[in-house]
Design a protein around this motif. Structure first.
Motif, PDB file in Angstrom:
ATOM      1  N   ASP A 286       0.865  -1.268  -0.060  1.00 33.84           N
ATOM      2  CA  ASP A 286       0.025   0.267  -0.101  1.00 33.84           C
ATOM      3  C   ASP A 286       0.858   1.142   0.082  1.00 33.84           C
ATOM      4  O   ASP A 286       1.649   1.429   0.982  1.00 33.84           O
ATOM      5  N   SER A 298       3.295   1.112   3.138  1.00 31.52           N
ATOM      6  CA  SER A 298       3.405   0.016   4.347  1.00 31.52           C
ATOM      7  C   SER A 298       4.722  -0.278   4.557  1.00 31.52           C
ATOM      8  O   SER A 298       5.660  -0.644   3.756  1.00 31.52           O
ATOM      9  N   LEU A 307       3.487   0.952   9.651  1.00 33.12           N
ATOM     10  CA  LEU A 307       2.396   0.821   8.983  1.00 33.12           C
ATOM     11  C   LEU A 307       2.151  -0.679   8.374  1.00 33.12           C
ATOM     12  O   LEU A 307       3.373  -1.112   7.847  1.00 33.12           O
ATOM     13  N   LEU A 311      -3.987   0.702   3.789  1.00 31.93           N
ATOM     14  CA  LEU A 311      -4.251   2.288   3.817  1.00 31.93           C
ATOM     15  C   LEU A 311      -5.786   2.091   3.705  1.00 31.93           C
ATOM     16  O   LEU A 311      -6.335   1.934   2.492  1.00 31.93           O
ATOM     17  N   ARG A 312      -6.287   2.510   4.776  1.00 34.90           N
ATOM     18  CA  ARG A 312      -7.864   2.604   4.726  1.00 34.90           C
ATOM     19  C   ARG A 312      -8.561   3.792   3.928  1.00 34.90           C
ATOM     20  O   ARG A 312      -9.677   3.492   3.582  1.00 34.90           O
ATOM     21  N   LEU A 324      -4.426  10.669   6.102  1.00 36.89           N
ATOM     22  CA  LEU A 324      -4.217   9.121   5.706  1.00 36.89           C
ATOM     23  C   LEU A 324      -4.716   8.249   7.247  1.00 36.89           C
ATOM     24  O   LEU A 324      -4.334   8.462   8.037  1.00 36.89           O
ATOM     25  N   TRP A 326      -4.272   4.446   8.379  1.00 35.86           N
ATOM     26  CA  TRP A 326      -3.419   3.391   7.881  1.00 35.86           C
ATOM     27  C   TRP A 326      -3.665   2.401   9.288  1.00 35.86           C
ATOM     28  O   TRP A 326      -3.525   2.767  10.396  1.00 35.86           O
ATOM     29  N   ASN A 332      -3.004  -5.464  11.837  1.00 39.18           N
ATOM     30  CA  ASN A 332      -3.821  -4.501  10.865  1.00 39.18           C
ATOM     31  C   ASN A 332      -4.974  -4.097  11.712  1.00 39.18           C
ATOM     32  O   ASN A 332      -6.044  -3.438  10.924  1.00 39.18           O
TER      33      ASN A 332
END
Length: 547
Positions: A286, A298, A307, A311-312, A324, A326, A332
């Motif tokens: 990501d 990431s 990270l 990546l949301r 951002l 993340w 996660n």
């Protein structure tokens, strides 16, 4: 003010580094403010913002198994939050719903989705229908499917959809509608024409409508390609598109290719943002891309948080501020918010539920969703991040729309004279300078935090540093020296949060006589404040060397 032990919570939140305590506005499970019946919220949509402080979002409410009702909620800017629109009969059409998606401009006009008679989807600008399924499109053929609606802050309206004439894709801009793309079009720097059946994936237009980004599908299985201002985006000879190499000069890893691209943003200066998913390893795939360079991926570490591959959400405003959401290790499941490279919030951060400015026990941030919007900066450099998220409460987890208010400015200068003498809070007041040390930027904000609540204070400055205990009969230490100046015309109350903040006019600082700040000068800043018990105190100080 709401009771923090109520069964059904409602949330609007403010949080983050250099931020207010998280505060709640709307969430699932509570009565919608202003709604005439006792129906409770069951769904909260993502907000859209404008440049004058407004925001709007859609909600759905229900009561005892009855059909869902819908409304648009928010503020158009400079007014209290309220219900903005409910389904009604307009232009001879009965709106069965108003959707969760809404967009607004600086004039406070709303564009939104609905279902009308016969279950057809329709797009509206206030009381006027823009497009209706099964009705003729402005280009002639009837709409078969409406796929997206967006209004820019300057009032441009962009509708995309498919017609029943060979399923040609359409994108329209402005009023009256002008067709800008359709399936089969050739676009500069793309290796193939746009797909005739379904060519359009995502689009974003700058608030002034002068820049645009689109993600298009090309014909003959050529995949998706990023188009900006009417041409394919090419870096070092490589098109940004699915299955295509990512140049090392862009931040790509050796042999890395694009998989998918999403979350497009572009502002009136032409600065662009998008999120990418690549074919790199599971902990590196990501990426966040700003102006065609990978700025974060990431596996990177921010303030001790590593990270992960998720990546949301991503958003950018007119000032180029970037937020951002993340995931972070492990697993996660511990998301963080990142504003301009600094952590804005972490999962588990407490929130103010009852609106008194203080965190409430048992109420905290849960998992963010994939939706986020970002307001423009105010005069003090603060922004508000709106996001769909889960919220943890004493009665379980609920969905919510959060508004996270924080400073978008980076720290400037160097702190000294630390720590200050403790005030009545039990700790020292803290002085911060935010923004830019470049005089021509004229962007400097002074902020003092951890002050006694509801006490008056103002900032002082000096051209030298000092150390004078109990100055002026106070409990604290004066840390700035001659030549001295006082921002006494900007006395403020610290309020419930114990914070005061002002922007500095660098063309005229309040020495005697007033003078401009010049490159090469160093000025030192401190806050002098009242305290309980008829006394006063000082924060620590910060020196800024201007360029």
């Amino acid at each position: 003010m709401r009771n923090p032990v109520a069964v059904f919570p409602v949330f609007l939140l403010f949080a983050g580094a250099s931020a207010q305590v998280p505060r709640v506005v709307l969430a699932e499970g509570e009565l919608l403010p202003g709604w005439p019946t006792n129906e409770v919220l069951v769904d909260v949509g993502i907000a859209d913002t404008n440049r004058v402080g407004g925001f709007a979002f859609g909600v759905r409410v229900a009561f005892l198994g009855q059909p869902l009702s819908h409304a648009l909620y928010g503020s158009l800017g400079g007014e209290p939050e309220r219900i903005l629109r409910v389904p009604q009969t307009l232009a001879g059409l009965t709106q069965l719903t108003v959707g969760l998606g809404v967009t607004l401009d600086d004039a406070g006009r709303l564009a939104y989705t609905s279902f009308v008679d016969g279950g057809r989807r329709a797009y509206w600008l206030e009381d006027q229908p823009l497009a209706i399924e099964d009705d003729p499109s402005p280009a002639g053929p009837a709409w078969d499917d409406l796929l997206g609606l967006r209004m820019t802050e300057s009032g441009g309206i962009h509708v995309n959809g498919l017609t029943n004439n060979e399923q040609l894709g359409r994108v329209f801009a402005g009023l009256p509608f002008v067709q800008t793309y359709q399936g089969g079009d050739a676009v500069p720097d793309l290796p193939d024409v746009l797909h005739p059946a379904f060519f359009f994936s995502e689009a974003r237009h700058a608030p002034d409508d002068n820049h645009a980004m689109h993600l298009f599908a090309m014909d003959n299985q050529s995949g998706l390609a990023l188009v900006r201002d009417g041409a394919g985006v090419v870096v070092d000879g490589e098109l940004i598109g699915s299955d295509r190499p990512i140049p090392v000069s862009m931040g790509g890893l050796p042999g890395e290719h694009w998989d998918t691209i999403s979350r497009l943003r572009i502002n009136s200066a032409g600065k662009s943002l998008f999120a990418g998913f690549t074919d790199a390893g599971p902990f590196e795939r990501d990426v966040a891309v700003v102006d065609d360079r990978i700025v974060l991926r990431s596996g990177d570490t921010i303030e001790g948080e590593t990270l992960t591959s998720i990546l949301r959400a991503a958003a950018m405003n007119e000032s180029g501020d970037i937020v951002l959401f993340w995931g972070v290790q492990p697993g996660n499941v511990l998301p963080i918010g990142i504003l301009n490279g600094r952590i804005l919030f972490r999962r588990g951060d407490p929130v103010d539920f009852d609106g008194d400015g203080l965190p409430d026990a048992g109420y905290s941030i849960g998992n963010p969703d994939s939706s986020v919007e970002l307001s423009e900066r105010d005069a003090l450099g603060n922004v508000t991040v709106y996001a769909n998220t889960r919220l943890e409460t004493p009665n379980g987890t609920v969905g919510a729309l959060l508004a996270i208010r924080a400073s978008a400015l980076a720290p400037a200068g160097t702190s000294y004279c630390q720590p200050a003498v403790d005030n009545s809070t039990g700790g020292p007041g803290v002085m911060t300078a935010l923004g830019s040390a470049v005089v021509s930027d004229d962007e400097l904000v002074l902020r003092a935090t951890n002050l006694p609540p509801n006490q008056f204070g103002y900032f002082i400055l000096g051209g030298t540093q000092a150390n004078v205990p109990m100055a002026g009969g106070s409990d604290g230490t004066l840390c700035v020296g001659a030549p001295l100046g006082r921002f006494s015309a900007e006395v403020q109350s610290s309020g419930a949060e114990g914070t005061v903040s002002i922007p500095v006019n660098l063309s005229s600082i309040p020495t005697n006589p007033a003078q401009p700040v010049l490159p090469g000068q160093t000025w030192n800043f401190q806050c002098w404040h009242r305290d309980v018990g008829n006394t006063s105190n000082f924060t620590d100080a910060v020196g800024v060397s201007f360029l």
